[in-house]
Write an enzyme that holds these catalytic residues in place. Structure first.
Site, PDB file in Angstrom:
ATOM      1  N   HIS A  37      88.869  38.607 156.179  1.00 54.02           N
ATOM      2  CA  HIS A  37      87.621  38.541 157.289  1.00 54.02           C
ATOM      3  C   HIS A  37      87.168  36.860 157.205  1.00 54.02           C
ATOM      4  O   HIS A  37      86.628  36.682 156.035  1.00 54.02           O
ATOM      5  CB  HIS A  37      86.481  39.357 157.086  1.00 54.02           C
ATOM      6  CG  HIS A  37      85.450  39.276 158.120  1.00 54.02           C
ATOM      7  ND1 HIS A  37      84.135  38.765 157.804  1.00 54.02           N
ATOM      8  CD2 HIS A  37      85.750  39.374 159.443  1.00 54.02           C
ATOM      9  CE1 HIS A  37      83.633  38.744 158.795  1.00 54.02           C
ATOM     10  NE2 HIS A  37      84.298  39.169 159.952  1.00 54.02           N
TER      11      HIS A  37
ATOM     12  N   GLU B 272      91.927  36.274 159.353  1.00 49.05           N
ATOM     13  CA  GLU B 272      91.288  36.134 160.753  1.00 49.05           C
ATOM     14  C   GLU B 272      90.420  35.038 160.884  1.00 49.05           C
ATOM     15  O   GLU B 272      89.482  34.779 160.224  1.00 49.05           O
ATOM     16  CB  GLU B 272      90.001  37.213 160.456  1.00 49.05           C
ATOM     17  CG  GLU B 272      89.542  37.683 161.895  1.00 49.05           C
ATOM     18  CD  GLU B 272      88.037  37.650 161.892  1.00 49.05           C
ATOM     19  OE1 GLU B 272      87.624  37.142 161.006  1.00 49.05           O
ATOM     20  OE2 GLU B 272      87.421  38.169 162.948  1.00 49.05           O
TER      21      GLU B 272
ATOM     22  N   ASP C  36      88.295  32.889 163.472  1.00 46.39           N
ATOM     23  CA  ASP C  36      87.337  32.800 164.713  1.00 46.39           C
ATOM     24  C   ASP C  36      87.574  31.675 165.524  1.00 46.39           C
ATOM     25  O   ASP C  36      87.410  30.481 164.899  1.00 46.39           O
ATOM     26  CB  ASP C  36      85.977  33.180 164.394  1.00 46.39           C
ATOM     27  CG  ASP C  36      85.508  34.512 163.896  1.00 46.39           C
ATOM     28  OD1 ASP C  36      86.458  35.403 164.142  1.00 46.39           O
ATOM     29  OD2 ASP C  36      84.497  34.677 163.304  1.00 46.39           O
TER      30      ASP C  36
ATOM     31  N   HIS D  24      82.870  30.615 163.091  1.00 41.23           N
ATOM     32  CA  HIS D  24      82.394  32.020 163.494  1.00 41.23           C
ATOM     33  C   HIS D  24      81.512  31.552 164.915  1.00 41.23           C
ATOM     34  O   HIS D  24      81.544  32.311 165.649  1.00 41.23           O
ATOM     35  CB  HIS D  24      81.506  32.360 162.549  1.00 41.23           C
ATOM     36  CG  HIS D  24      80.941  33.716 163.100  1.00 41.23           C
ATOM     37  ND1 HIS D  24      81.761  34.871 163.222  1.00 41.23           N
ATOM     38  CD2 HIS D  24      79.664  34.150 163.141  1.00 41.23           C
ATOM     39  CE1 HIS D  24      81.216  35.932 163.662  1.00 41.23           C
ATOM     40  NE2 HIS D  24      79.781  35.703 163.549  1.00 41.23           N
TER      41      HIS D  24
ATOM     42  N   GLU E 239      90.275  35.589 166.666  1.00 40.15           N
ATOM     43  CA  GLU E 239      89.374  36.305 167.742  1.00 40.15           C
ATOM     44  C   GLU E 239      88.545  35.085 168.602  1.00 40.15           C
ATOM     45  O   GLU E 239      88.503  34.030 168.158  1.00 40.15           O
ATOM     46  CB  GLU E 239      87.942  36.883 166.936  1.00 40.15           C
ATOM     47  CG  GLU E 239      86.873  37.137 167.814  1.00 40.15           C
ATOM     48  CD  GLU E 239      85.649  37.439 167.347  1.00 40.15           C
ATOM     49  OE1 GLU E 239      85.436  37.690 166.067  1.00 40.15           O
ATOM     50  OE2 GLU E 239      84.496  37.797 168.227  1.00 40.15           O
TER      51      GLU E 239
END
Lengths: 381, 381
Positions: free
Chosen positions: B49, B76, B78, B91, B185
């Site tokens: 993450h 991951e 963002d 993020h 994401e």
């Protein structure tokens, strides 16, 4: 000198593949081109000491990757050897300091006492384990009180082989689109040889097999001993670095000799001239260059850098560390001067050494010298 | 299924180069082979993450490399966007939280107030900077009180582009000799589109250009919104994941609709069946699966995993974090239960979720789920 980095990587690859044979590279004429080679790195060179061991447990793939991604020019694995002759990275052959071996009941009977380089040691030793056995262990932080942030990663990594480190660096060279060098140290050379586990040929063979050949290869091999460096000089054109321990000590392979030199002897102009016959560079404890005064602050620089340069040697002192525990008093964290783990002003200490004319340095926090040096030919990502 | 990893990498490469075109991969028949594909990873899947953001500042190359080297199956990033339409990893589009932008006087006039996804925000925003400008900033730790160990690396890394992350992962796949997936994401989709900076096509284009195509590619694209996932379904065969925010909230792109669904509505069997029409998997806050009780301990599992599986969806909850601040009371560090930064027993919390039948999870400390899961088909190095 100002070519695009991609071009340099291509040239380097070609150089490795079709480069000048070892014998010729070792000739005096080749020194100039070697010096030019290193100018492709930034100056002074930054060597990630045990990786980025200020940020992750030393000698793990995580630590090496952090160093490379922080812009270190070289990453430094210390090499020891297993019972089945595999090179692995640990600062010591004793495993209790940096692994969870004490929690493995199946290895309890390997706990033993040894004399290594004249020192009594108790623990578990790499030479008593196969690589497969070592791979069941997990790395832990050596100095958890000073680096509690590293201890968070206890158990996250295995002990890496030298080959895994080379593969990691090759992959990062590709993604970062720049040369990343290797700076292995052969540990306890005479000791391992006495066990029938000599390391030098194995180190040379694996480096040569990956295309690292000659003084143009982005590699240095280091040792605190002398005889093995002299042997290596005949085995490879890869550059060699003579490490210097405390001035009153004698290299372990020399202690039975008559008139054996101390490291202090090796640091005189005459001693350096002798070292220059087989080594390309010297790696002194940083106090050889700027001793600390009575208040544990930086004193006046010695003539070491000048003398080494006169002998034709590059100077890469060790070890630059950002925690209070290791800093000159004046450089300690102003808010928490008595907390050993607090980060102080390592940049100030390093700047004093840059001003003293060093050619490179070993740092546990390689991001700091990378950020403060000037005159880089390449961008750091 | 039990082929050597090297063979899988070769097959994957061939698959990417000559694989089934997107349209066919999207057909229902392809689902079985996709499931088989993921079985090449360990089960449950471990998604690093924001990298390994429990150990290094989030969304830096160092954080991603640590996650991959700790054995995470996916990393991951963002994604947000710059003024000049470059995808970068943060993020938030607000930069003050995770960079040193406030220390750059040259950007003082970029400080501004905005409303993003209905929330008032003050700060510096990626969409007001070019990539070249962003590259002059340095990443810092978002939650320094909880992760002082990460703060040691403040300043060590730049903001990475999505392309740099892909290159890093490709290099690590090569050195680690295994597939490492990407789990991007898309942040604030509607917001960025309203600025004339839509992200979806850019994300798809760069992934396709690197050979990530179809549901066999080791990629998931995630979003908290719905419309962009539905659009993406028509743009690519890459697998899509619907994220779930708090149950009482409505996806931002839906709020002006009549009878707009809340995330709670989307978590019912009927809601999940709707999501399954465009998404391959769902990423709920972990409390959808095991709510906390009045003492902040894990309660009884809900039917969420069962219901999602009935709808044909994989379940990858977020976020598993080892610090006391985030753990159920019973899992906190026994010695320092009130110290928010102390590491507790994340393994215990994760085990409860494994037992609840999840298919994967997002963790800031990916080494922990990697080490406790069983039934891996591959070794972790």
């Amino acid at each position: 000198m100002f070519l695009n980095r991609r071009i340099w990587i291509v040239l380097c690859t070609l150089g490795v593949a079709f480069g000048v044979p070892t014998e010729i590279v070792e000739s005096p004429d080749s020194v100039n081109s070697t010096l030019e080679y290193d100018s492709q790195f930034c100056h002074p060179l930054v060597i990630g000491h045990r990786g980025a061991s200020g940020y992750a447990p030393e000698h793990t793939l995580g630590s090496y990757a952090l160093a490379a991604l922080m812009g270190a020019d070289y990453v430094e694995p210390d090499l020891v050897i297993t019972k089945d002759r595999r090179l692995v990275a640990r600062h010591d052959n004793e495993l209790g300091l940096t692994t969870d071996v004490s929690l493995h009941p199946e290895f309890a009977d390997r706990y033993t006492n040894k004399t290594i380089d004249g020192k009594q040691m108790s623990g578990w030793f790499t030479e008593d384990f196969t690589l497969a056995e070592l791979k069941t262990l997990r790395a832990v932080e050596r100095i958890p009180n000073i680096r509690p942030g590293n201890s968070r990663m206890d158990g996250a990594f295995q002990i890496p082989t030298f080959q895994e480190i080379i593969e990691l660096i090759k992959g990062l060279e590709s993604s970062q689109n720049r040369i990343i060098g290797l700076y292995p140290e052969i540990k306890h050379s005479t000791y391992f040889e006495s066990l029938g586990l000599p390391m030098e040929q194995l180190v040379v063979d694996i480096l040569h097999s990956y295309g690292y050949q000659g003084s143009h290869a982005p590699v240095y091999i280091q040792s605190f001993e002398i005889n093995n460096l002299k042997r290596l000089k005949r085995m490879t054109g890869i550059r060699l670095l003579q490490l210097y321990d405390s001035p009153d000590m004698t290299p372990f392979d020399q202690i039975e000799k008559e008139n054996a030199p101390t490291y202090a002897d090796m640091a005189t102009p005459e001693g350096l001239a002798e070292v220059a016959k087989y080594a390309y560079a010297v790696g002194p404890d940083k106090s050889y260059i700027i001793p600390r005064d009575a208040e544990n602050n930086l004193g006046e620089p010695t003539t070491f850098v000048h003398d080494a340069h006169e002998a034709g040697l590059k100077v890469h002192p060790y070890t630059f560390r950002a925690e209070n525990a290791f800093l000159p008093t004046d450089c300690r964290n102003k808010m928490y001067p008595n907390l050993s783990s607090a980060l102080g002003n390592l940049a100030a200490e390093i700047t004093a050494y840059f001003n003293a004319g060093i050619d490179g340095l070993f740092s546990d926090q390689p991001d700091i010298p990378v950020r403060i040096r000037t005159g880089c030919l390449r961008n750091i990502n």
